[in-house]
Design a protein around this motif. Structure first.
Motif, PDB file in Angstrom:
ATOM      1  N   LYS A   2       4.316   1.297  -1.349  1.00  0.00           N
ATOM      2  CA  LYS A   2       4.548   1.536  -2.707  1.00  0.00           C
ATOM      3  C   LYS A   2       3.827   2.276  -3.234  1.00  0.00           C
ATOM      4  O   LYS A   2       3.863   3.037  -4.302  1.00  0.00           O
ATOM      5  CB  LYS A   2       4.893   0.074  -2.554  1.00  0.00           C
ATOM      6  CG  LYS A   2       6.179  -0.523  -1.587  1.00  0.00           C
ATOM      7  CD  LYS A   2       6.501  -2.126  -2.387  1.00  0.00           C
ATOM      8  CE  LYS A   2       7.898  -2.358  -1.712  1.00  0.00           C
ATOM      9  NZ  LYS A   2       8.047  -3.204  -1.891  1.00  0.00           N
ATOM     10  N   GLU A   3       2.130   1.831  -3.415  1.00  0.00           N
ATOM     11  CA  GLU A   3       1.256   1.539  -4.305  1.00  0.00           C
ATOM     12  C   GLU A   3       1.441   4.030  -4.060  1.00  0.00           C
ATOM     13  O   GLU A   3       1.052   4.489  -5.403  1.00  0.00           O
ATOM     14  CB  GLU A   3       0.401   1.528  -4.205  1.00  0.00           C
ATOM     15  CG  GLU A   3       0.114   0.210  -5.065  1.00  0.00           C
ATOM     16  CD  GLU A   3      -0.674  -0.928  -4.334  1.00  0.00           C
ATOM     17  OE1 GLU A   3      -1.566  -0.637  -3.854  1.00  0.00           O
ATOM     18  OE2 GLU A   3      -1.027  -2.349  -5.063  1.00  0.00           O
ATOM     19  N   SER A   4       0.734   4.121  -2.797  1.00  0.00           N
ATOM     20  CA  SER A   4       0.735   5.441  -2.943  1.00  0.00           C
ATOM     21  C   SER A   4       1.850   6.216  -3.406  1.00  0.00           C
ATOM     22  O   SER A   4       1.992   7.579  -3.416  1.00  0.00           O
ATOM     23  CB  SER A   4       0.426   5.680  -0.677  1.00  0.00           C
ATOM     24  OG  SER A   4       0.296   6.093  -0.709  1.00  0.00           O
ATOM     25  N   THR A   5       3.230   5.776  -3.306  1.00  0.00           N
ATOM     26  CA  THR A   5       4.410   6.494  -3.221  1.00  0.00           C
ATOM     27  C   THR A   5       3.944   6.760  -5.396  1.00  0.00           C
ATOM     28  O   THR A   5       4.665   7.708  -5.311  1.00  0.00           O
ATOM     29  CB  THR A   5       5.489   5.829  -3.115  1.00  0.00           C
ATOM     30  OG1 THR A   5       5.240   5.845  -1.654  1.00  0.00           O
ATOM     31  CG2 THR A   5       7.050   6.391  -2.726  1.00  0.00           C
ATOM     32  N   THR A   6       3.642   5.410  -5.187  1.00  0.00           N
ATOM     33  CA  THR A   6       4.159   5.821  -6.874  1.00  0.00           C
ATOM     34  C   THR A   6       2.885   6.608  -7.379  1.00  0.00           C
ATOM     35  O   THR A   6       3.728   7.834  -8.801  1.00  0.00           O
ATOM     36  CB  THR A   6       3.646   4.143  -7.451  1.00  0.00           C
ATOM     37  OG1 THR A   6       4.598   3.618  -7.498  1.00  0.00           O
ATOM     38  CG2 THR A   6       3.393   4.365  -8.848  1.00  0.00           C
ATOM     39  N   ALA A   7       1.646   6.577  -7.118  1.00  0.00           N
ATOM     40  CA  ALA A   7       0.780   7.624  -7.323  1.00  0.00           C
ATOM     41  C   ALA A   7       1.674   9.235  -7.126  1.00  0.00           C
ATOM     42  O   ALA A   7       1.003  10.412  -8.102  1.00  0.00           O
ATOM     43  CB  ALA A   7      -0.289   7.175  -5.960  1.00  0.00           C
ATOM     44  N   ASP A   8       1.852   9.293  -5.862  1.00  0.00           N
ATOM     45  CA  ASP A   8       2.156  10.909  -5.590  1.00  0.00           C
ATOM     46  C   ASP A   8       3.880  10.847  -6.863  1.00  0.00           C
ATOM     47  O   ASP A   8       2.852  12.373  -7.202  1.00  0.00           O
ATOM     48  CB  ASP A   8       2.967  10.556  -4.271  1.00  0.00           C
ATOM     49  CG  ASP A   8       2.300  10.659  -3.064  1.00  0.00           C
ATOM     50  OD1 ASP A   8       0.618  10.978  -3.146  1.00  0.00           O
ATOM     51  OD2 ASP A   8       2.702  10.446  -1.977  1.00  0.00           O
ATOM     52  N   GLN A   9       4.468  10.361  -7.178  1.00  0.00           N
ATOM     53  CA  GLN A   9       5.353  10.773  -7.890  1.00  0.00           C
ATOM     54  C   GLN A   9       4.435  11.114  -9.409  1.00  0.00           C
ATOM     55  O   GLN A   9       5.060  11.381 -10.097  1.00  0.00           O
ATOM     56  CB  GLN A   9       6.542   9.424  -7.739  1.00  0.00           C
ATOM     57  CG  GLN A   9       7.430   9.649  -6.778  1.00  0.00           C
ATOM     58  CD  GLN A   9       8.166   8.331  -7.028  1.00  0.00           C
ATOM     59  OE1 GLN A   9       8.335   7.425  -8.298  1.00  0.00           O
ATOM     60  NE2 GLN A   9       9.198   7.932  -6.012  1.00  0.00           N
ATOM     61  N   GLN A  10       3.461   9.944  -9.350  1.00  0.00           N
ATOM     62  CA  GLN A  10       3.344  10.828 -10.515  1.00  0.00           C
ATOM     63  C   GLN A  10       2.736  11.286 -10.931  1.00  0.00           C
ATOM     64  O   GLN A  10       2.273  12.553 -12.471  1.00  0.00           O
ATOM     65  CB  GLN A  10       2.181   9.416 -11.546  1.00  0.00           C
ATOM     66  CG  GLN A  10       2.621   7.923 -11.383  1.00  0.00           C
ATOM     67  CD  GLN A  10       2.070   7.029 -11.716  1.00  0.00           C
ATOM     68  OE1 GLN A  10       0.874   7.480 -11.642  1.00  0.00           O
ATOM     69  NE2 GLN A  10       2.630   5.582 -12.561  1.00  0.00           N
ATOM     70  N   ALA A  11       1.945  12.163  -9.812  1.00  0.00           N
ATOM     71  CA  ALA A  11       1.472  13.298  -9.596  1.00  0.00           C
ATOM     72  C   ALA A  11       1.793  14.666  -9.688  1.00  0.00           C
ATOM     73  O   ALA A  11       1.768  15.306 -10.340  1.00  0.00           O
ATOM     74  CB  ALA A  11       0.416  13.539  -8.440  1.00  0.00           C
ATOM     75  N   SER A  18       0.996  -1.361  -0.226  1.00  0.00           N
ATOM     76  CA  SER A  18       0.297   0.155  -0.200  1.00  0.00           C
ATOM     77  C   SER A  18       1.044   1.260  -0.201  1.00  0.00           C
ATOM     78  O   SER A  18       0.648   2.147  -0.901  1.00  0.00           O
ATOM     79  CB  SER A  18      -1.143  -0.284   1.400  1.00  0.00           C
ATOM     80  OG  SER A  18       0.027  -0.144   2.837  1.00  0.00           O
TER      81      SER A  18
END
Length: 344
Positions: free
Chosen positions: A324-333, A322
């Motif tokens: 890791k997914e949150s970190t990836t989403a923040d980076q994409q944003a 969870s």
């Protein structure tokens, strides 16, 4: 000033009263009532005296630094001159030897041929220079420092007479040497006795102080003054009316106050019996070492191997999916807003 009962006044209050005098004019001080003016002046004098003493000792140290620097420069100039004269002497003697080994010059004409090109006095001077190559007259800056003895004598008698130097380290009899030099500097004593203490003289100074087993008075005095310049820095010599070069014990609690306040001060440490306190801590540490040794010998990650403590490197903690997914989403944003990013 020694008879004034100033210790009853707190240190900070004395400084504050002294600053009042420093920061105001004479006219302002004259208008103050005598009952207040004189305590102000007394505190001002008492606080100024240590500062003045420190300034004098700092200037004395700076004078020594400059004198040694000048002596080193004089030694370098002397050595440079010696090298030049040696080179000239070698050239002259080389020219003489060349004529000696020249087969075209007959033996009966050799001497006259040499003196025809070089005078006898020139050859003798060159020979003396070469013979002295291994025995220089001045091999240390201290020889040139002796030439400044008169400059020191202009102020050192007054310095030794006014400032009351105390010797804390007395195993090398420096205190006796200092008293002796004080008498010599002020003219009370005329001749340096053969029994003068020499234990404090370093090897560098021995070359100029002791010549043919005889003490040289000017060099001895400068040696003592040199030690007097060095030892206040380490506390082996101190001046009572000084802030920077005071006795180390003056920074401690006075004995009279310690006798009264020591029980209260030592109470958090288990009382006045420090030896017993240390022994208790040693026993406490010994009791803790046993369980620690058993824990380390169990073969866990932190362990003892042949008496060596082994601590393995820490492993990185695995992040939950969870996170890791949150970190990836923040980076994409955030990525589209990065400066210099070229959008497709």
């Amino acid at each position: 000033m020694d008879t004034w009962d100033l210790p009853v006044i707190p240190s900070n209050r004395k400084k504050r009263l002294a600053n009042i005098v420093r920061n105001n004019s004479n006219h302002y001080l004259q208008r103050i009532k005598p009952q207040k003016r004189y305590p102000l002046l007394v505190c001002f004098l008492r606080e100024t005296l240590p500062d003045t003493t420190d300034s004098i000792l700092v200037m004395y140290h700076d004078f020594w630094t400059q004198a040694l620097s000048d002596a080193k420069k004089s030694l370098e100039a002397y050595q440079l001159g010696v090298v030049k004269s040696q080179n000239q002497a070698v050239k002259m003697l080389t020219k003489t030897v060349e004529m000696v080994v020249d087969d075209t010059i007959e033996n009966q004409y050799l001497r006259s041929k040499i003196f025809e090109n070089l005078s006898k006095e020139t050859i003798q001077e060159a020979l003396q220079v070469v013979l002295k190559i291994a025995k220089l007259a001045y091999q240390t800056p201290l020889f040139f420092l002796l030439k400044t003895y008169a400059r020191f004598k202009q102020f050192t008698p007054y310095l030794l007479r006014v400032l009351d130097f105390k010797v804390a380290f007395s195993k090398d009899n420096f205190g006796t040497g200092l008293d002796l030099v004080t008498l010599l500097q002020n003219g009370t004593k005329r001749k340096l006795p053969e029994s003068a203490p020499t234990h404090f003289i370093t090897q560098a100074w021995q070359k100029v102080v002791i010549i043919d087993k005889i003490l040289q008075a000017p060099a001895y005095e400068l040696c003592v003054l040199s030690v007097l310049n060095d030892r206040p820095q380490s506390g082996d010599v101190f001046v009572e009316l000084s802030s920077k070069y005071a006795d180390f014990n003056s920074f401690l609690i006075p004995k009279t106050r310690w006798q009264v306040a020591s029980p209260e001060i030592c109470l958090p440490f288990g009382g006045l019996d420090m030896d017993k306190r240390i022994d208790d801590k040693v026993f406490e540490l010994t009791d803790l070492l046993g369980p620690l040794a058993d824990l380390l010998s169990d073969g866990t990650q932190i362990r003892l191997e042949d008496g060596i403590l082994v601590v393995p490197p820490l492993e990185a903690e695995n992040l939950p999916e969870s996170v890791k997914e949150s970190t990836t989403a923040d980076q994409q944003a955030v990525a589209p807003r990065w400066p210099g990013r070229n959008d497709p």
